[in-house]
Design an enzyme around this catalytic site. Structure first.
Site, mmCIF file in Angstrom:
data_model
loop_
_atom_site.group_PDB
_atom_site.id
_atom_site.type_symbol
_atom_site.label_atom_id
_atom_site.label_comp_id
_atom_site.label_asym_id
_atom_site.label_seq_id
_atom_site.Cartn_x
_atom_site.Cartn_y
_atom_site.Cartn_z
ATOM 1 N N LYS A 199 0.829 -1.221 0.000
ATOM 2 C CA LYS A 199 0.000 0.000 0.000
ATOM 3 C C LYS A 199 0.856 1.262 0.000
ATOM 4 C CE LYS A 199 -2.884 -2.295 2.920
ATOM 5 N NZ LYS A 199 -2.327 -2.532 4.144
ATOM 6 N N GLY A 355 3.781 -5.117 11.619
ATOM 7 C CA GLY A 355 3.161 -5.664 10.418
ATOM 8 C C GLY A 355 3.978 -6.758 9.766
HETATM 9 P P1 AMP Z 1 1.678 -3.490 3.400
HETATM 10 O O1 AMP Z 1 0.569 -3.900 4.327
HETATM 11 O O2 AMP Z 1 1.309 -2.343 2.548
HETATM 12 O O3 AMP Z 1 2.988 -3.291 4.128
HETATM 13 O O4 AMP Z 1 1.883 -4.711 2.390
HETATM 14 C C1 AMP Z 1 2.398 -5.961 2.770
HETATM 15 C C2 AMP Z 1 2.187 -6.911 1.623
HETATM 16 O O5 AMP Z 1 2.815 -6.402 0.473
HETATM 17 C C3 AMP Z 1 2.760 -8.298 1.836
HETATM 18 O O6 AMP Z 1 1.723 -9.219 2.031
HETATM 19 C C4 AMP Z 1 3.513 -8.571 0.526
HETATM 20 O O7 AMP Z 1 3.223 -9.837 -0.025
HETATM 21 C C5 AMP Z 1 3.011 -7.484 -0.391
HETATM 22 N N1 AMP Z 1 3.982 -7.134 -1.432
HETATM 23 C C6 AMP Z 1 5.275 -6.831 -1.282
HETATM 24 N N2 AMP Z 1 5.868 -6.627 -2.469
HETATM 25 C C7 AMP Z 1 4.927 -6.821 -3.416
HETATM 26 C C8 AMP Z 1 4.928 -6.770 -4.847
HETATM 27 N N3 AMP Z 1 6.035 -6.490 -5.535
HETATM 28 N N4 AMP Z 1 3.778 -7.022 -5.491
HETATM 29 C C9 AMP Z 1 2.657 -7.313 -4.789
HETATM 30 N N5 AMP Z 1 2.593 -7.374 -3.449
HETATM 31 C C10 AMP Z 1 3.709 -7.128 -2.758
#
Ligand code: AMP
Length: 399
Positions: A199, A355
């Site tokens: 995000k 997280g």
């Molecule tokens: P957040 O809650 O925004 O910190 O997102 C965490 C999530 O981001 C994790 O579940 C990861 O699998 C996902 N994530 C990390 N890198 C990528 C990527 N390149 N494409 C899609 N999802 C991602």
């Protein structure tokens, strides 16, 4: 930390209503997979019981959406807590109502009770005033120790203190807020901020706020592709938040104007689909095909990020560098975790902001090898963004 805490109170024969964060991960069979959050509440629980108070604990678990979902009952938490404390933990089948009140008011000094999942009532997340008042009836003193939920304006975190004469912070809340606030007010420099995850919207306020302090930003994970698109690089089918491309462009322009370094991936692990995990190919970002998506940072990016981190005195990390849940795509996240451990040994202050990055460190068995791992991802992001925490705002100031 300017708030009163458990240390500022006399607890003897008081009924202490404590908001804890027992939102633990559960297995499909309903077993507690990780009791870190339960253990994190023990210092505050011990203090109340040892000082001769009685304790009424309340928490949410999961997202039952205002309905009773038996799978999300807090009963297993009461059992786990009872084992950890080696004493009886009473359990109320509801968090409000006559039966639970009869239980809380009959507690003797040194006894404790856990109320059923707050979110079985939709009024909890709506911060309903009558519901908050009904919860407040359980205690004489309110303690908020739920750092992981402090960014929520819910009845148990925001509404209840209005109906109590005394509202203070627990030890976990105190230590988390103290650590994170000092870090963003007075960091040892150079300070490098590593951001990733999916995000981009969550991390933009962090970049804006920390650009006052940081010497460099390292941006990886899915969120990097919105920034890469803003700079005109190909992104293929990677995760992009099209509504934020212009905002990202503006942020990068501002960072450049202020002379703050930022680094985006120059290569990545590319796959055709996230649905069928495969090794993937490493490619330069500028060679990412239209039908490919980036799921991890590549080795050149890892080397560049390592190089920037070298010599940092403070590192803040929030968000994985790729879809680390899939082992093929975890190399970038693992590398950053290991680098943080190395820097910690060299004397740097290293902080993992809850997280998914905290889960990654746990997965690697490295949780004890950095300076601090926060128990709350969302609350940490709010502090890093320079925003007040609603759950903290409602507590009394020290005199
Ligand atoms: P957040 O809650 O925004 O910190 O997102 C965490 C999530 O981001 C994790 O579940 C990861 O699998 C996902 N994530 C990390 N890198 C990528 C990527 N390149 N494409 C899609 N999802 C991602």
């Amino acid at each position: 930390m300017t708030k009163r805490t458990l240390d500022d109170l006399k607890l003897l024969n008081k009924r202490v209503l404590m908001r804890a964060d027992f939102n633990v991960p559960l297995s499909p069979e309903g077993k507690i997979e990780d009791d870190l959050r339960i253990k994190a509440a023990i210092p505050s629980i011990d203090k109340v019981l040892e000082d001769g108070g009685s304790l009424i604990l309340m928490s949410h678990l999961g997202r039952p959406g205002g309905e009773v979902v038996p799978k999300l009952s807090l009963k297993p938490v009461a059992e786990s807590l009872s084992k950890i404390l080696s004493r009886e933990v009473k359990f109320a089948d509801d968090c409000i109502g006559a039966d639970s009140l009869a239980l809380s008011s009959s507690l003797a000094a040194g006894e404790l009770l856990l109320l059923e999942n707050l979110r079985f009532h939709k009024e909890e997340t709506e911060n309903d005033s009558e519901f908050a008042q009904a919860l407040a009836a359980h205690g004489d003193i309110y303690v908020n120790d739920a750092f992981g939920t402090a960014h929520r304006k819910h009845a148990s975190t925001y509404g209840v203190p209005e109906f109590m004469d005394t509202a203070v912070a627990g030890y976990l809340m105190e230590s988390e807020v103290k650590y994170m606030s000092e870090l963003v007010e007075n960091p040892r420099i150079p300070m490098v901020v590593v951001l990733g995850g999916a995000k981009v919207s969550d991390k933009i306020p962090v970049i804006k706020n920390l650009s006052k302090l940081a010497d460099a930003f390292l941006i990886g994970g899915g969120m990097a592709f919105t920034f890469l698109k803003a700079l005109g690089h190909p992104v293929g089918k990677s995760l992009v938040d099209d509504n934020l491309v212009d905002t990202c462009k503006e942020i990068l322009r501002e960072l450049s104007k202020k002379g703050i370094n930022y680094h985006l991936p120059t290569d990545c692990v590319a796959v055709s689909s996230v649905d069928s995990p495969e090794l993937g190919d490493v490619c330069l970002i500028d060679e990412l095909g239209d039908d490919k998506m980036g799921v991890d940072i590549g080795p050149m990016t890892v080397a560049e990020f390592d190089h920037v981190l070298e010599g940092a005195k403070t590192v803040i990390w929030n968000g994985p560098m790729g879809i680390f849940e899939v082992p093929y795509w975890s190399n970038g996240t693992v590398s950053i975790g290991r680098k943080l451990v190395e820097l910690t040994k060299a004397g740097a202050t290293t902080v993992v902001g809850g997280g998914d990055s905290a889960s990654a460190m746990k997965q690697m068995n490295l949780s004890n090898d950095v300076s601090h791992i926060s128990t709350g991802g969302g609350a940490t992001l709010e502090i890093l963004s320079g925003n007040p925490l609603p759950g903290l705002e409602m507590l009394e100031e020290k005199e």
